[in-house]
Write a protein that holds these residues in place. Structure first.
Motif, PDB file in Angstrom:
ATOM      1  N   ASP A   1      57.312 -44.966 -26.084  1.00 19.53           N
ATOM      2  CA  ASP A   1      56.587 -43.867 -26.406  1.00 19.53           C
ATOM      3  C   ASP A   1      55.558 -43.990 -27.616  1.00 19.53           C
ATOM      4  OD1 ASP A   1      57.651 -42.017 -24.074  1.00 19.53           O
ATOM      5  OD2 ASP A   1      59.465 -42.424 -25.395  1.00 19.53           O
TER       6      ASP A   1
ATOM      7  N   VAL B   1      49.434 -38.797 -15.278  1.00 16.65           N
ATOM      8  CA  VAL B   1      50.479 -37.883 -15.648  1.00 16.65           C
ATOM      9  C   VAL B   1      51.104 -37.170 -15.002  1.00 16.65           C
ATOM     10  CG1 VAL B   1      50.899 -36.022 -17.514  1.00 16.65           C
ATOM     11  CG2 VAL B   1      49.435 -37.901 -18.135  1.00 16.65           C
TER      12      VAL B   1
ATOM     13  N   THR C   1      55.044 -38.164 -13.042  1.00 10.56           N
ATOM     14  CA  THR C   1      56.148 -37.462 -13.469  1.00 10.56           C
ATOM     15  C   THR C   1      56.810 -36.287 -12.815  1.00 10.56           C
ATOM     16  OG1 THR C   1      54.701 -37.489 -15.668  1.00 10.56           O
ATOM     17  CG2 THR C   1      56.686 -35.980 -15.654  1.00 10.56           C
TER      18      THR C   1
ATOM     19  N   LEU D   1      55.166 -46.752 -16.543  1.00 15.93           N
ATOM     20  CA  LEU D   1      54.627 -45.343 -16.399  1.00 15.93           C
ATOM     21  C   LEU D   1      55.673 -44.286 -16.099  1.00 15.93           C
ATOM     22  CD1 LEU D   1      51.864 -44.097 -16.780  1.00 15.93           C
ATOM     23  CD2 LEU D   1      51.657 -44.529 -14.175  1.00 15.93           C
TER      24      LEU D   1
ATOM     25  N   LYS E   1      52.883 -38.787 -22.069  1.00 20.68           N
ATOM     26  CA  LYS E   1      51.904 -39.219 -21.509  1.00 20.68           C
ATOM     27  C   LYS E   1      50.948 -37.858 -21.620  1.00 20.68           C
ATOM     28  CE  LYS E   1      54.843 -39.792 -17.751  1.00 20.68           C
ATOM     29  NZ  LYS E   1      55.242 -40.227 -16.684  1.00 20.68           N
TER      30      LYS E   1
END
Length: 268
Positions: free
Chosen positions: A239, A128, A132, A16, A24
């Motif tokens: 991805d 997300v 991130t 992740l 994402k």
């Protein structure tokens, strides 16, 4: 440490955390579009189950994750309660009949469906942005989506400076207390003190924004050509697999609901 500053992923090398931010975002958009007009409970339930399984496999710290979700859970519960009491879907067997308060199986299913749909749509967005780094997100947006660098990195700088506002507010309040400015028990004085503090905070934010804009101008953020990225964010095979898996989950959940005969368009 503030909960907003705590890392949500225990292992930064987990899948992740290593995915491209644009991937994402695209996966979260697929989920949102797929569930936006879905009115049944089966489709969002299947999608939510897949999301929770993916989150668990990614090594998410559940304590931090749930602390960030408490407001969403509270709002979802309130919306489910209002739907349960005021929906126009009153068919099925009655579960509760107390005068003007009527709860039936269909109203309960409507409340369950909207709760699951909101959670399934909101959960990917929370994951997300919680998994991130903002700098990586800005770099990926500029590199792959060709967003304007001036706007993108300006928004990044503003986001980085949000915690500073809290520190400045505490400094303002401490300075006023040191000067003997205390509202006491008067509600009117409290409102006036709060309003003046907000105005002072706004002035400080504007001054900082002017300095930041000047610094960005001097570093060539207005130039449209010849800019390079110091931290490229490449798209990898993982991805593509993650995005295709998201599409497969959405299509599979919708197909399963259609097979059961439970799928319903939201406005039908």
């Amino acid at each position: 440490m503030s909960v907003l500053a705590e890392p949500i992923v225990a292992n930064p090398k987990a899948l992740l955390g290593r995915l491209n931010p644009v991937t994402k975002l695209a996966a979260a958009t697929i989920v949102m579009v797929g569930l936006l007009f879905t009115g049944d409970a089966v489709t969002p339930a299947l999608v939510l189950a897949a999301e929770l399984a993916a989150v668990s496999a990614a090594g998410v710290r559940w304590r931090v994750f749930l602390r960030r979700l408490w407001l969403l859970i509270l709002l979802t519960g309130g919306l489910a309660a209002s739907t349960l009491l005021f929906t126009d879907r009153q068919g099925g067997a009655p579960l509760l009949d107390a005068g003007p308060l009527l709860v039936t199986t269909e109203s309960a299913l409507a409340a369950l469906a909207i709760s699951l749909r909101i959670l399934a749509i909101a959960l990917p967005g929370v994951v997300v942005f919680a998994s991130t780094d903002p700098t990586e997100l800005a770099d990926a947006l500029v590199q792959h989506l060709r967003t304007p660098p001036r706007f993108t990195f300006g928004a990044l700088a503003a986001w980085r400076l949000v915690p500073v506002l809290g520190d400045e507010w505490r400094t303002l309040m401490l300075a006023r207390r040191a000067r003997g400015i205390d509202p006491g028990r008067s509600p009117l004085r409290r409102v006036r003190l709060f309003a003046s503090g907000v105005f002072a905070l706004l002035v400080c934010a504007i001054r900082r924004a002017i300095r930041l804009a000047t610094a960005m101008e001097s570093r060539g953020f207005t130039g449209e050509h010849g800019r390079t990225l110091a931290r490229p964010q490449p798209l990898r095979a993982a991805d593509g697999v993650f995005f295709l898996a998201t599409v497969a989950v959405m299509v599979g959940a919708t197909a399963f609901s259609l097979g059961l005969g439970t799928w319903r368009f939201l406005f039908w």
